[in-house]
Design a protein around this motif. Structure first.
Motif, short mmCIF file in Angstrom:
data_model
loop_
_atom_site.label_atom_id
_atom_site.label_comp_id
_atom_site.label_asym_id
_atom_site.label_seq_id
_atom_site.Cartn_x
_atom_site.Cartn_y
_atom_site.Cartn_z
N TRP A 154 0.84 -1.21 0.00
CA TRP A 154 0.00 0.00 0.00
C TRP A 154 0.87 1.24 0.00
N GLN A 155 0.40 2.22 -0.68
CA GLN A 155 1.09 3.52 -0.67
C GLN A 155 0.06 4.63 -0.53
N PHE A 156 0.48 5.74 0.07
CA PHE A 156 -0.29 6.96 -0.10
C PHE A 156 0.62 7.99 -0.74
N ALA A 333 5.03 12.62 -4.50
CA ALA A 333 5.77 11.59 -3.77
C ALA A 333 4.81 10.55 -3.24
N ALA A 334 5.35 9.33 -3.02
CA ALA A 334 4.53 8.25 -2.48
C ALA A 334 5.24 7.61 -1.30
N VAL A 335 4.44 7.18 -0.33
CA VAL A 335 4.99 6.61 0.91
C VAL A 335 4.56 5.16 1.05
N VAL A 337 3.24 2.21 2.98
CA VAL A 337 2.45 2.10 4.21
C VAL A 337 2.96 0.99 5.14
N GLU A 338 3.38 -0.16 4.55
CA GLU A 338 3.82 -1.28 5.39
C GLU A 338 5.00 -0.87 6.26
N ARG A 339 5.91 -0.09 5.66
CA ARG A 339 7.10 0.30 6.43
C ARG A 339 6.74 1.29 7.52
#
Ligand code: AMP
Length: 450
Positions: A154-156, A333-335, A337-339
């Motif tokens: 997952w990313q946001f 930019a994208a982050v 989520v799991e990390r």
């Protein structure tokens, strides 16, 4: 009603219904497992996801970003054209859906290309600038199985369109850092570089090629290929031998044209004004072709621990044009989520537990079950959380369920109580109970548990 009498009523109810309605759960051999590189998002994980989502929503509202979600699959071509044919993501990691189609679909490996497709298709170029969008969802890459890398992850992300000013680049870093800070991930460092534009980059690529050619035979297989297909990517090769050779390679910064140099200087100045910790990183190029000028990655930097890459982004001023829209500027930019969740867990960040009811509704006998069904709805309308298990008939098993759920108050409705228009309220802690008029129970219990 006194405690002794109350307990007697309860005991008699229990004894008349002591048959267990539980079926034993004998373990069987597991036949199907989740696909490799995926995981199930369990209730205990959702509390983190909800918290991250809330934090994104709060920041988005403040910084003026609107939410968008694009399909999880798109025409593969938008990724091959946008991200670039010679990149790992497109070459090795994309899940293709052919299904007899001439032009395959692909599960989206990242968010930007799909977002730009939507930007063009929906005519967002005519919206008030800058067009600011954020997203939150699953992505798919056929990664080699390894810790912290999933095939569905997952990313946001936060993306801004229509403005070239370096303040946009700095604000993109700022908003991501602020979302992370809100989640108690406070020690971050942003690695940043400029890879120039299509005017100055060819000059740099030539310099890099001239530098690397004499070392060709010492480079890893991938880098040998990259010399031809995507030479910029040799810079972020993880192979130790290549790393050593590249330590003295010419730096992108030295070859920037005047405009790119000015832009980069502006970005760094704004980042300093915003007091965002950063480090110039000349080996940072990002694995995707669509970037120009600013590229950055945000790491968690805990004392005495290895850095963890949390986010990546940069400017992609050519992508709208590449995908067929009227050229416009863009940065985002994208982050991962799991990390972020991994770090929140390691840091024991306090998460909001899901609300547990303080009340249980037990019923005994068919007319009581009918009455209980209606009463349950009255509690819902009054906004009082109440647990129940209408599929159980035994009072003993209903009470033991209330106990397992840690619920203090149980309402017990038997046939007799229905006839008399009453209900028993039992306090599981003090083991006392009393009768309440059925038509006043919602309002009385609501006051009590408040
Ligand atoms: P990227 O654009 O590939 O740099 O991805 C941005 C962030 O998404 C990375 O810094 C990671 O935190 C996360 N990420 C990327 N790929 C994966 C993956 N396969 N599994 C989990 N997280 C990932």
């Amino acid at each position: 009603m006194g405690k002794v009498l109350g307990d007697l009523i309860l005991e008699s109810l229990v004894f008349n219904n002591y048959v267990m309605d539980e079926t034993p759960n004998t373990p069987r051999k597991i036949k199907y497992q989740r696909p490799r590189g995926t995981y199930d998002i369990l209730p205990e994980d959702w509390v983190y996801l909800d918290m991250i989502l809330n934090s994104c929503q709060e920041m988005a509202r403040f910084y003026g970003f609107q939410r968008i979600e694009t399909p999880i699959f798109e025409n593969a071509e938008i990724f091959t054209r946008g991200i670039g044919a010679g990149t790992d993501i497109v070459e090795k990691e994309m899940f293709l859906i052919k299904g007899g189609r001439k032009k395959p679909l692909a599960l989206r490996p990242e968010g930007t290309a799909g977002l730009v497709r939507a930007y063009i298709e929906k005519g967002m170029g005519n919206w008030i600038k800058p067009v600011r969008l954020w997203h939150f969802g699953p992505f798919f890459r056929h990664e080699k199985p390894q810790a912290g890398r999933f095939r569905q992850f997952w990313q946001f992300g936060f993306e801004s369109f229509g403005r070239q000013n370096p303040i946009i680049d700095a604000q993109t870093v700022q908003i991501i850092v602020n979302v992370l800070r809100k989640l108690q991930i406070k020690d971050t460092i942003t690695h940043i570089n400029s890879i120039g534009c299509d005017k100055c980059r060819p000059r740099y690529l030539k310099k890099l090629k001239d530098y690397l050619e004499p070392y060709r035979e010492y480079l890893c297989l991938d880098c040998k290929k990259r010399l031809k297909s995507n030479i910029l990517r040799t810079l972020d090769c993880k192979n130790e031998g290549c790393h050593e050779i590249l330590a003295n390679a010419p730096q992108t910064f030295e070859s920037l044209c005047k405009k790119c140099r000015q832009h980069f200087k502006g970005v760094l100045e704004f980042i300093e004004t915003l007091e965002l910790p950063y480090e110039l990183d000349h080996s940072l190029v990002r694995g995707l072709d669509y970037y120009n000028r600013t590229v950055f990655e945000i790491f968690a930097q805990e004392k005495d621990k290895a850095k963890i890459a949390l986010a990546g982004g940069g400017r992609y001023d050519d992508l709208i044009d590449i995908l067929g829209g009227n050229p416009s500027f863009a940065c985002g930019a994208a982050v991962g989520v799991e990390r972020v969740i991994q770090l929140m867990r390691e840091k024991s960040v306090k998460v909001k537990k899901s609300t547990v009811p303080q009340l249980f509704l037990a019923q005994l006998g068919i007319s009581a079950k009918r009455e209980a069904l209606q009463l349950f709805e009255k509690f819902r309308k009054a906004n009082v959380l109440i647990a129940k298990d209408f599929s159980r008939d035994s009072l003993k098993s209903q009470l033991s369920k209330a106990n397992r759920l840690g619920i203090r108050y149980v309402l017990i409705l038997g046939q007799k109580e229905v006839l008399e228009g009453e209900i028993i309220l039992r306090d599981m802690k003090t083991k006392t109970q009393k009768k309440i008029e059925l038509d006043k129970v919602v309002e009385k219990v609501k006051k009590k548990i408040k």
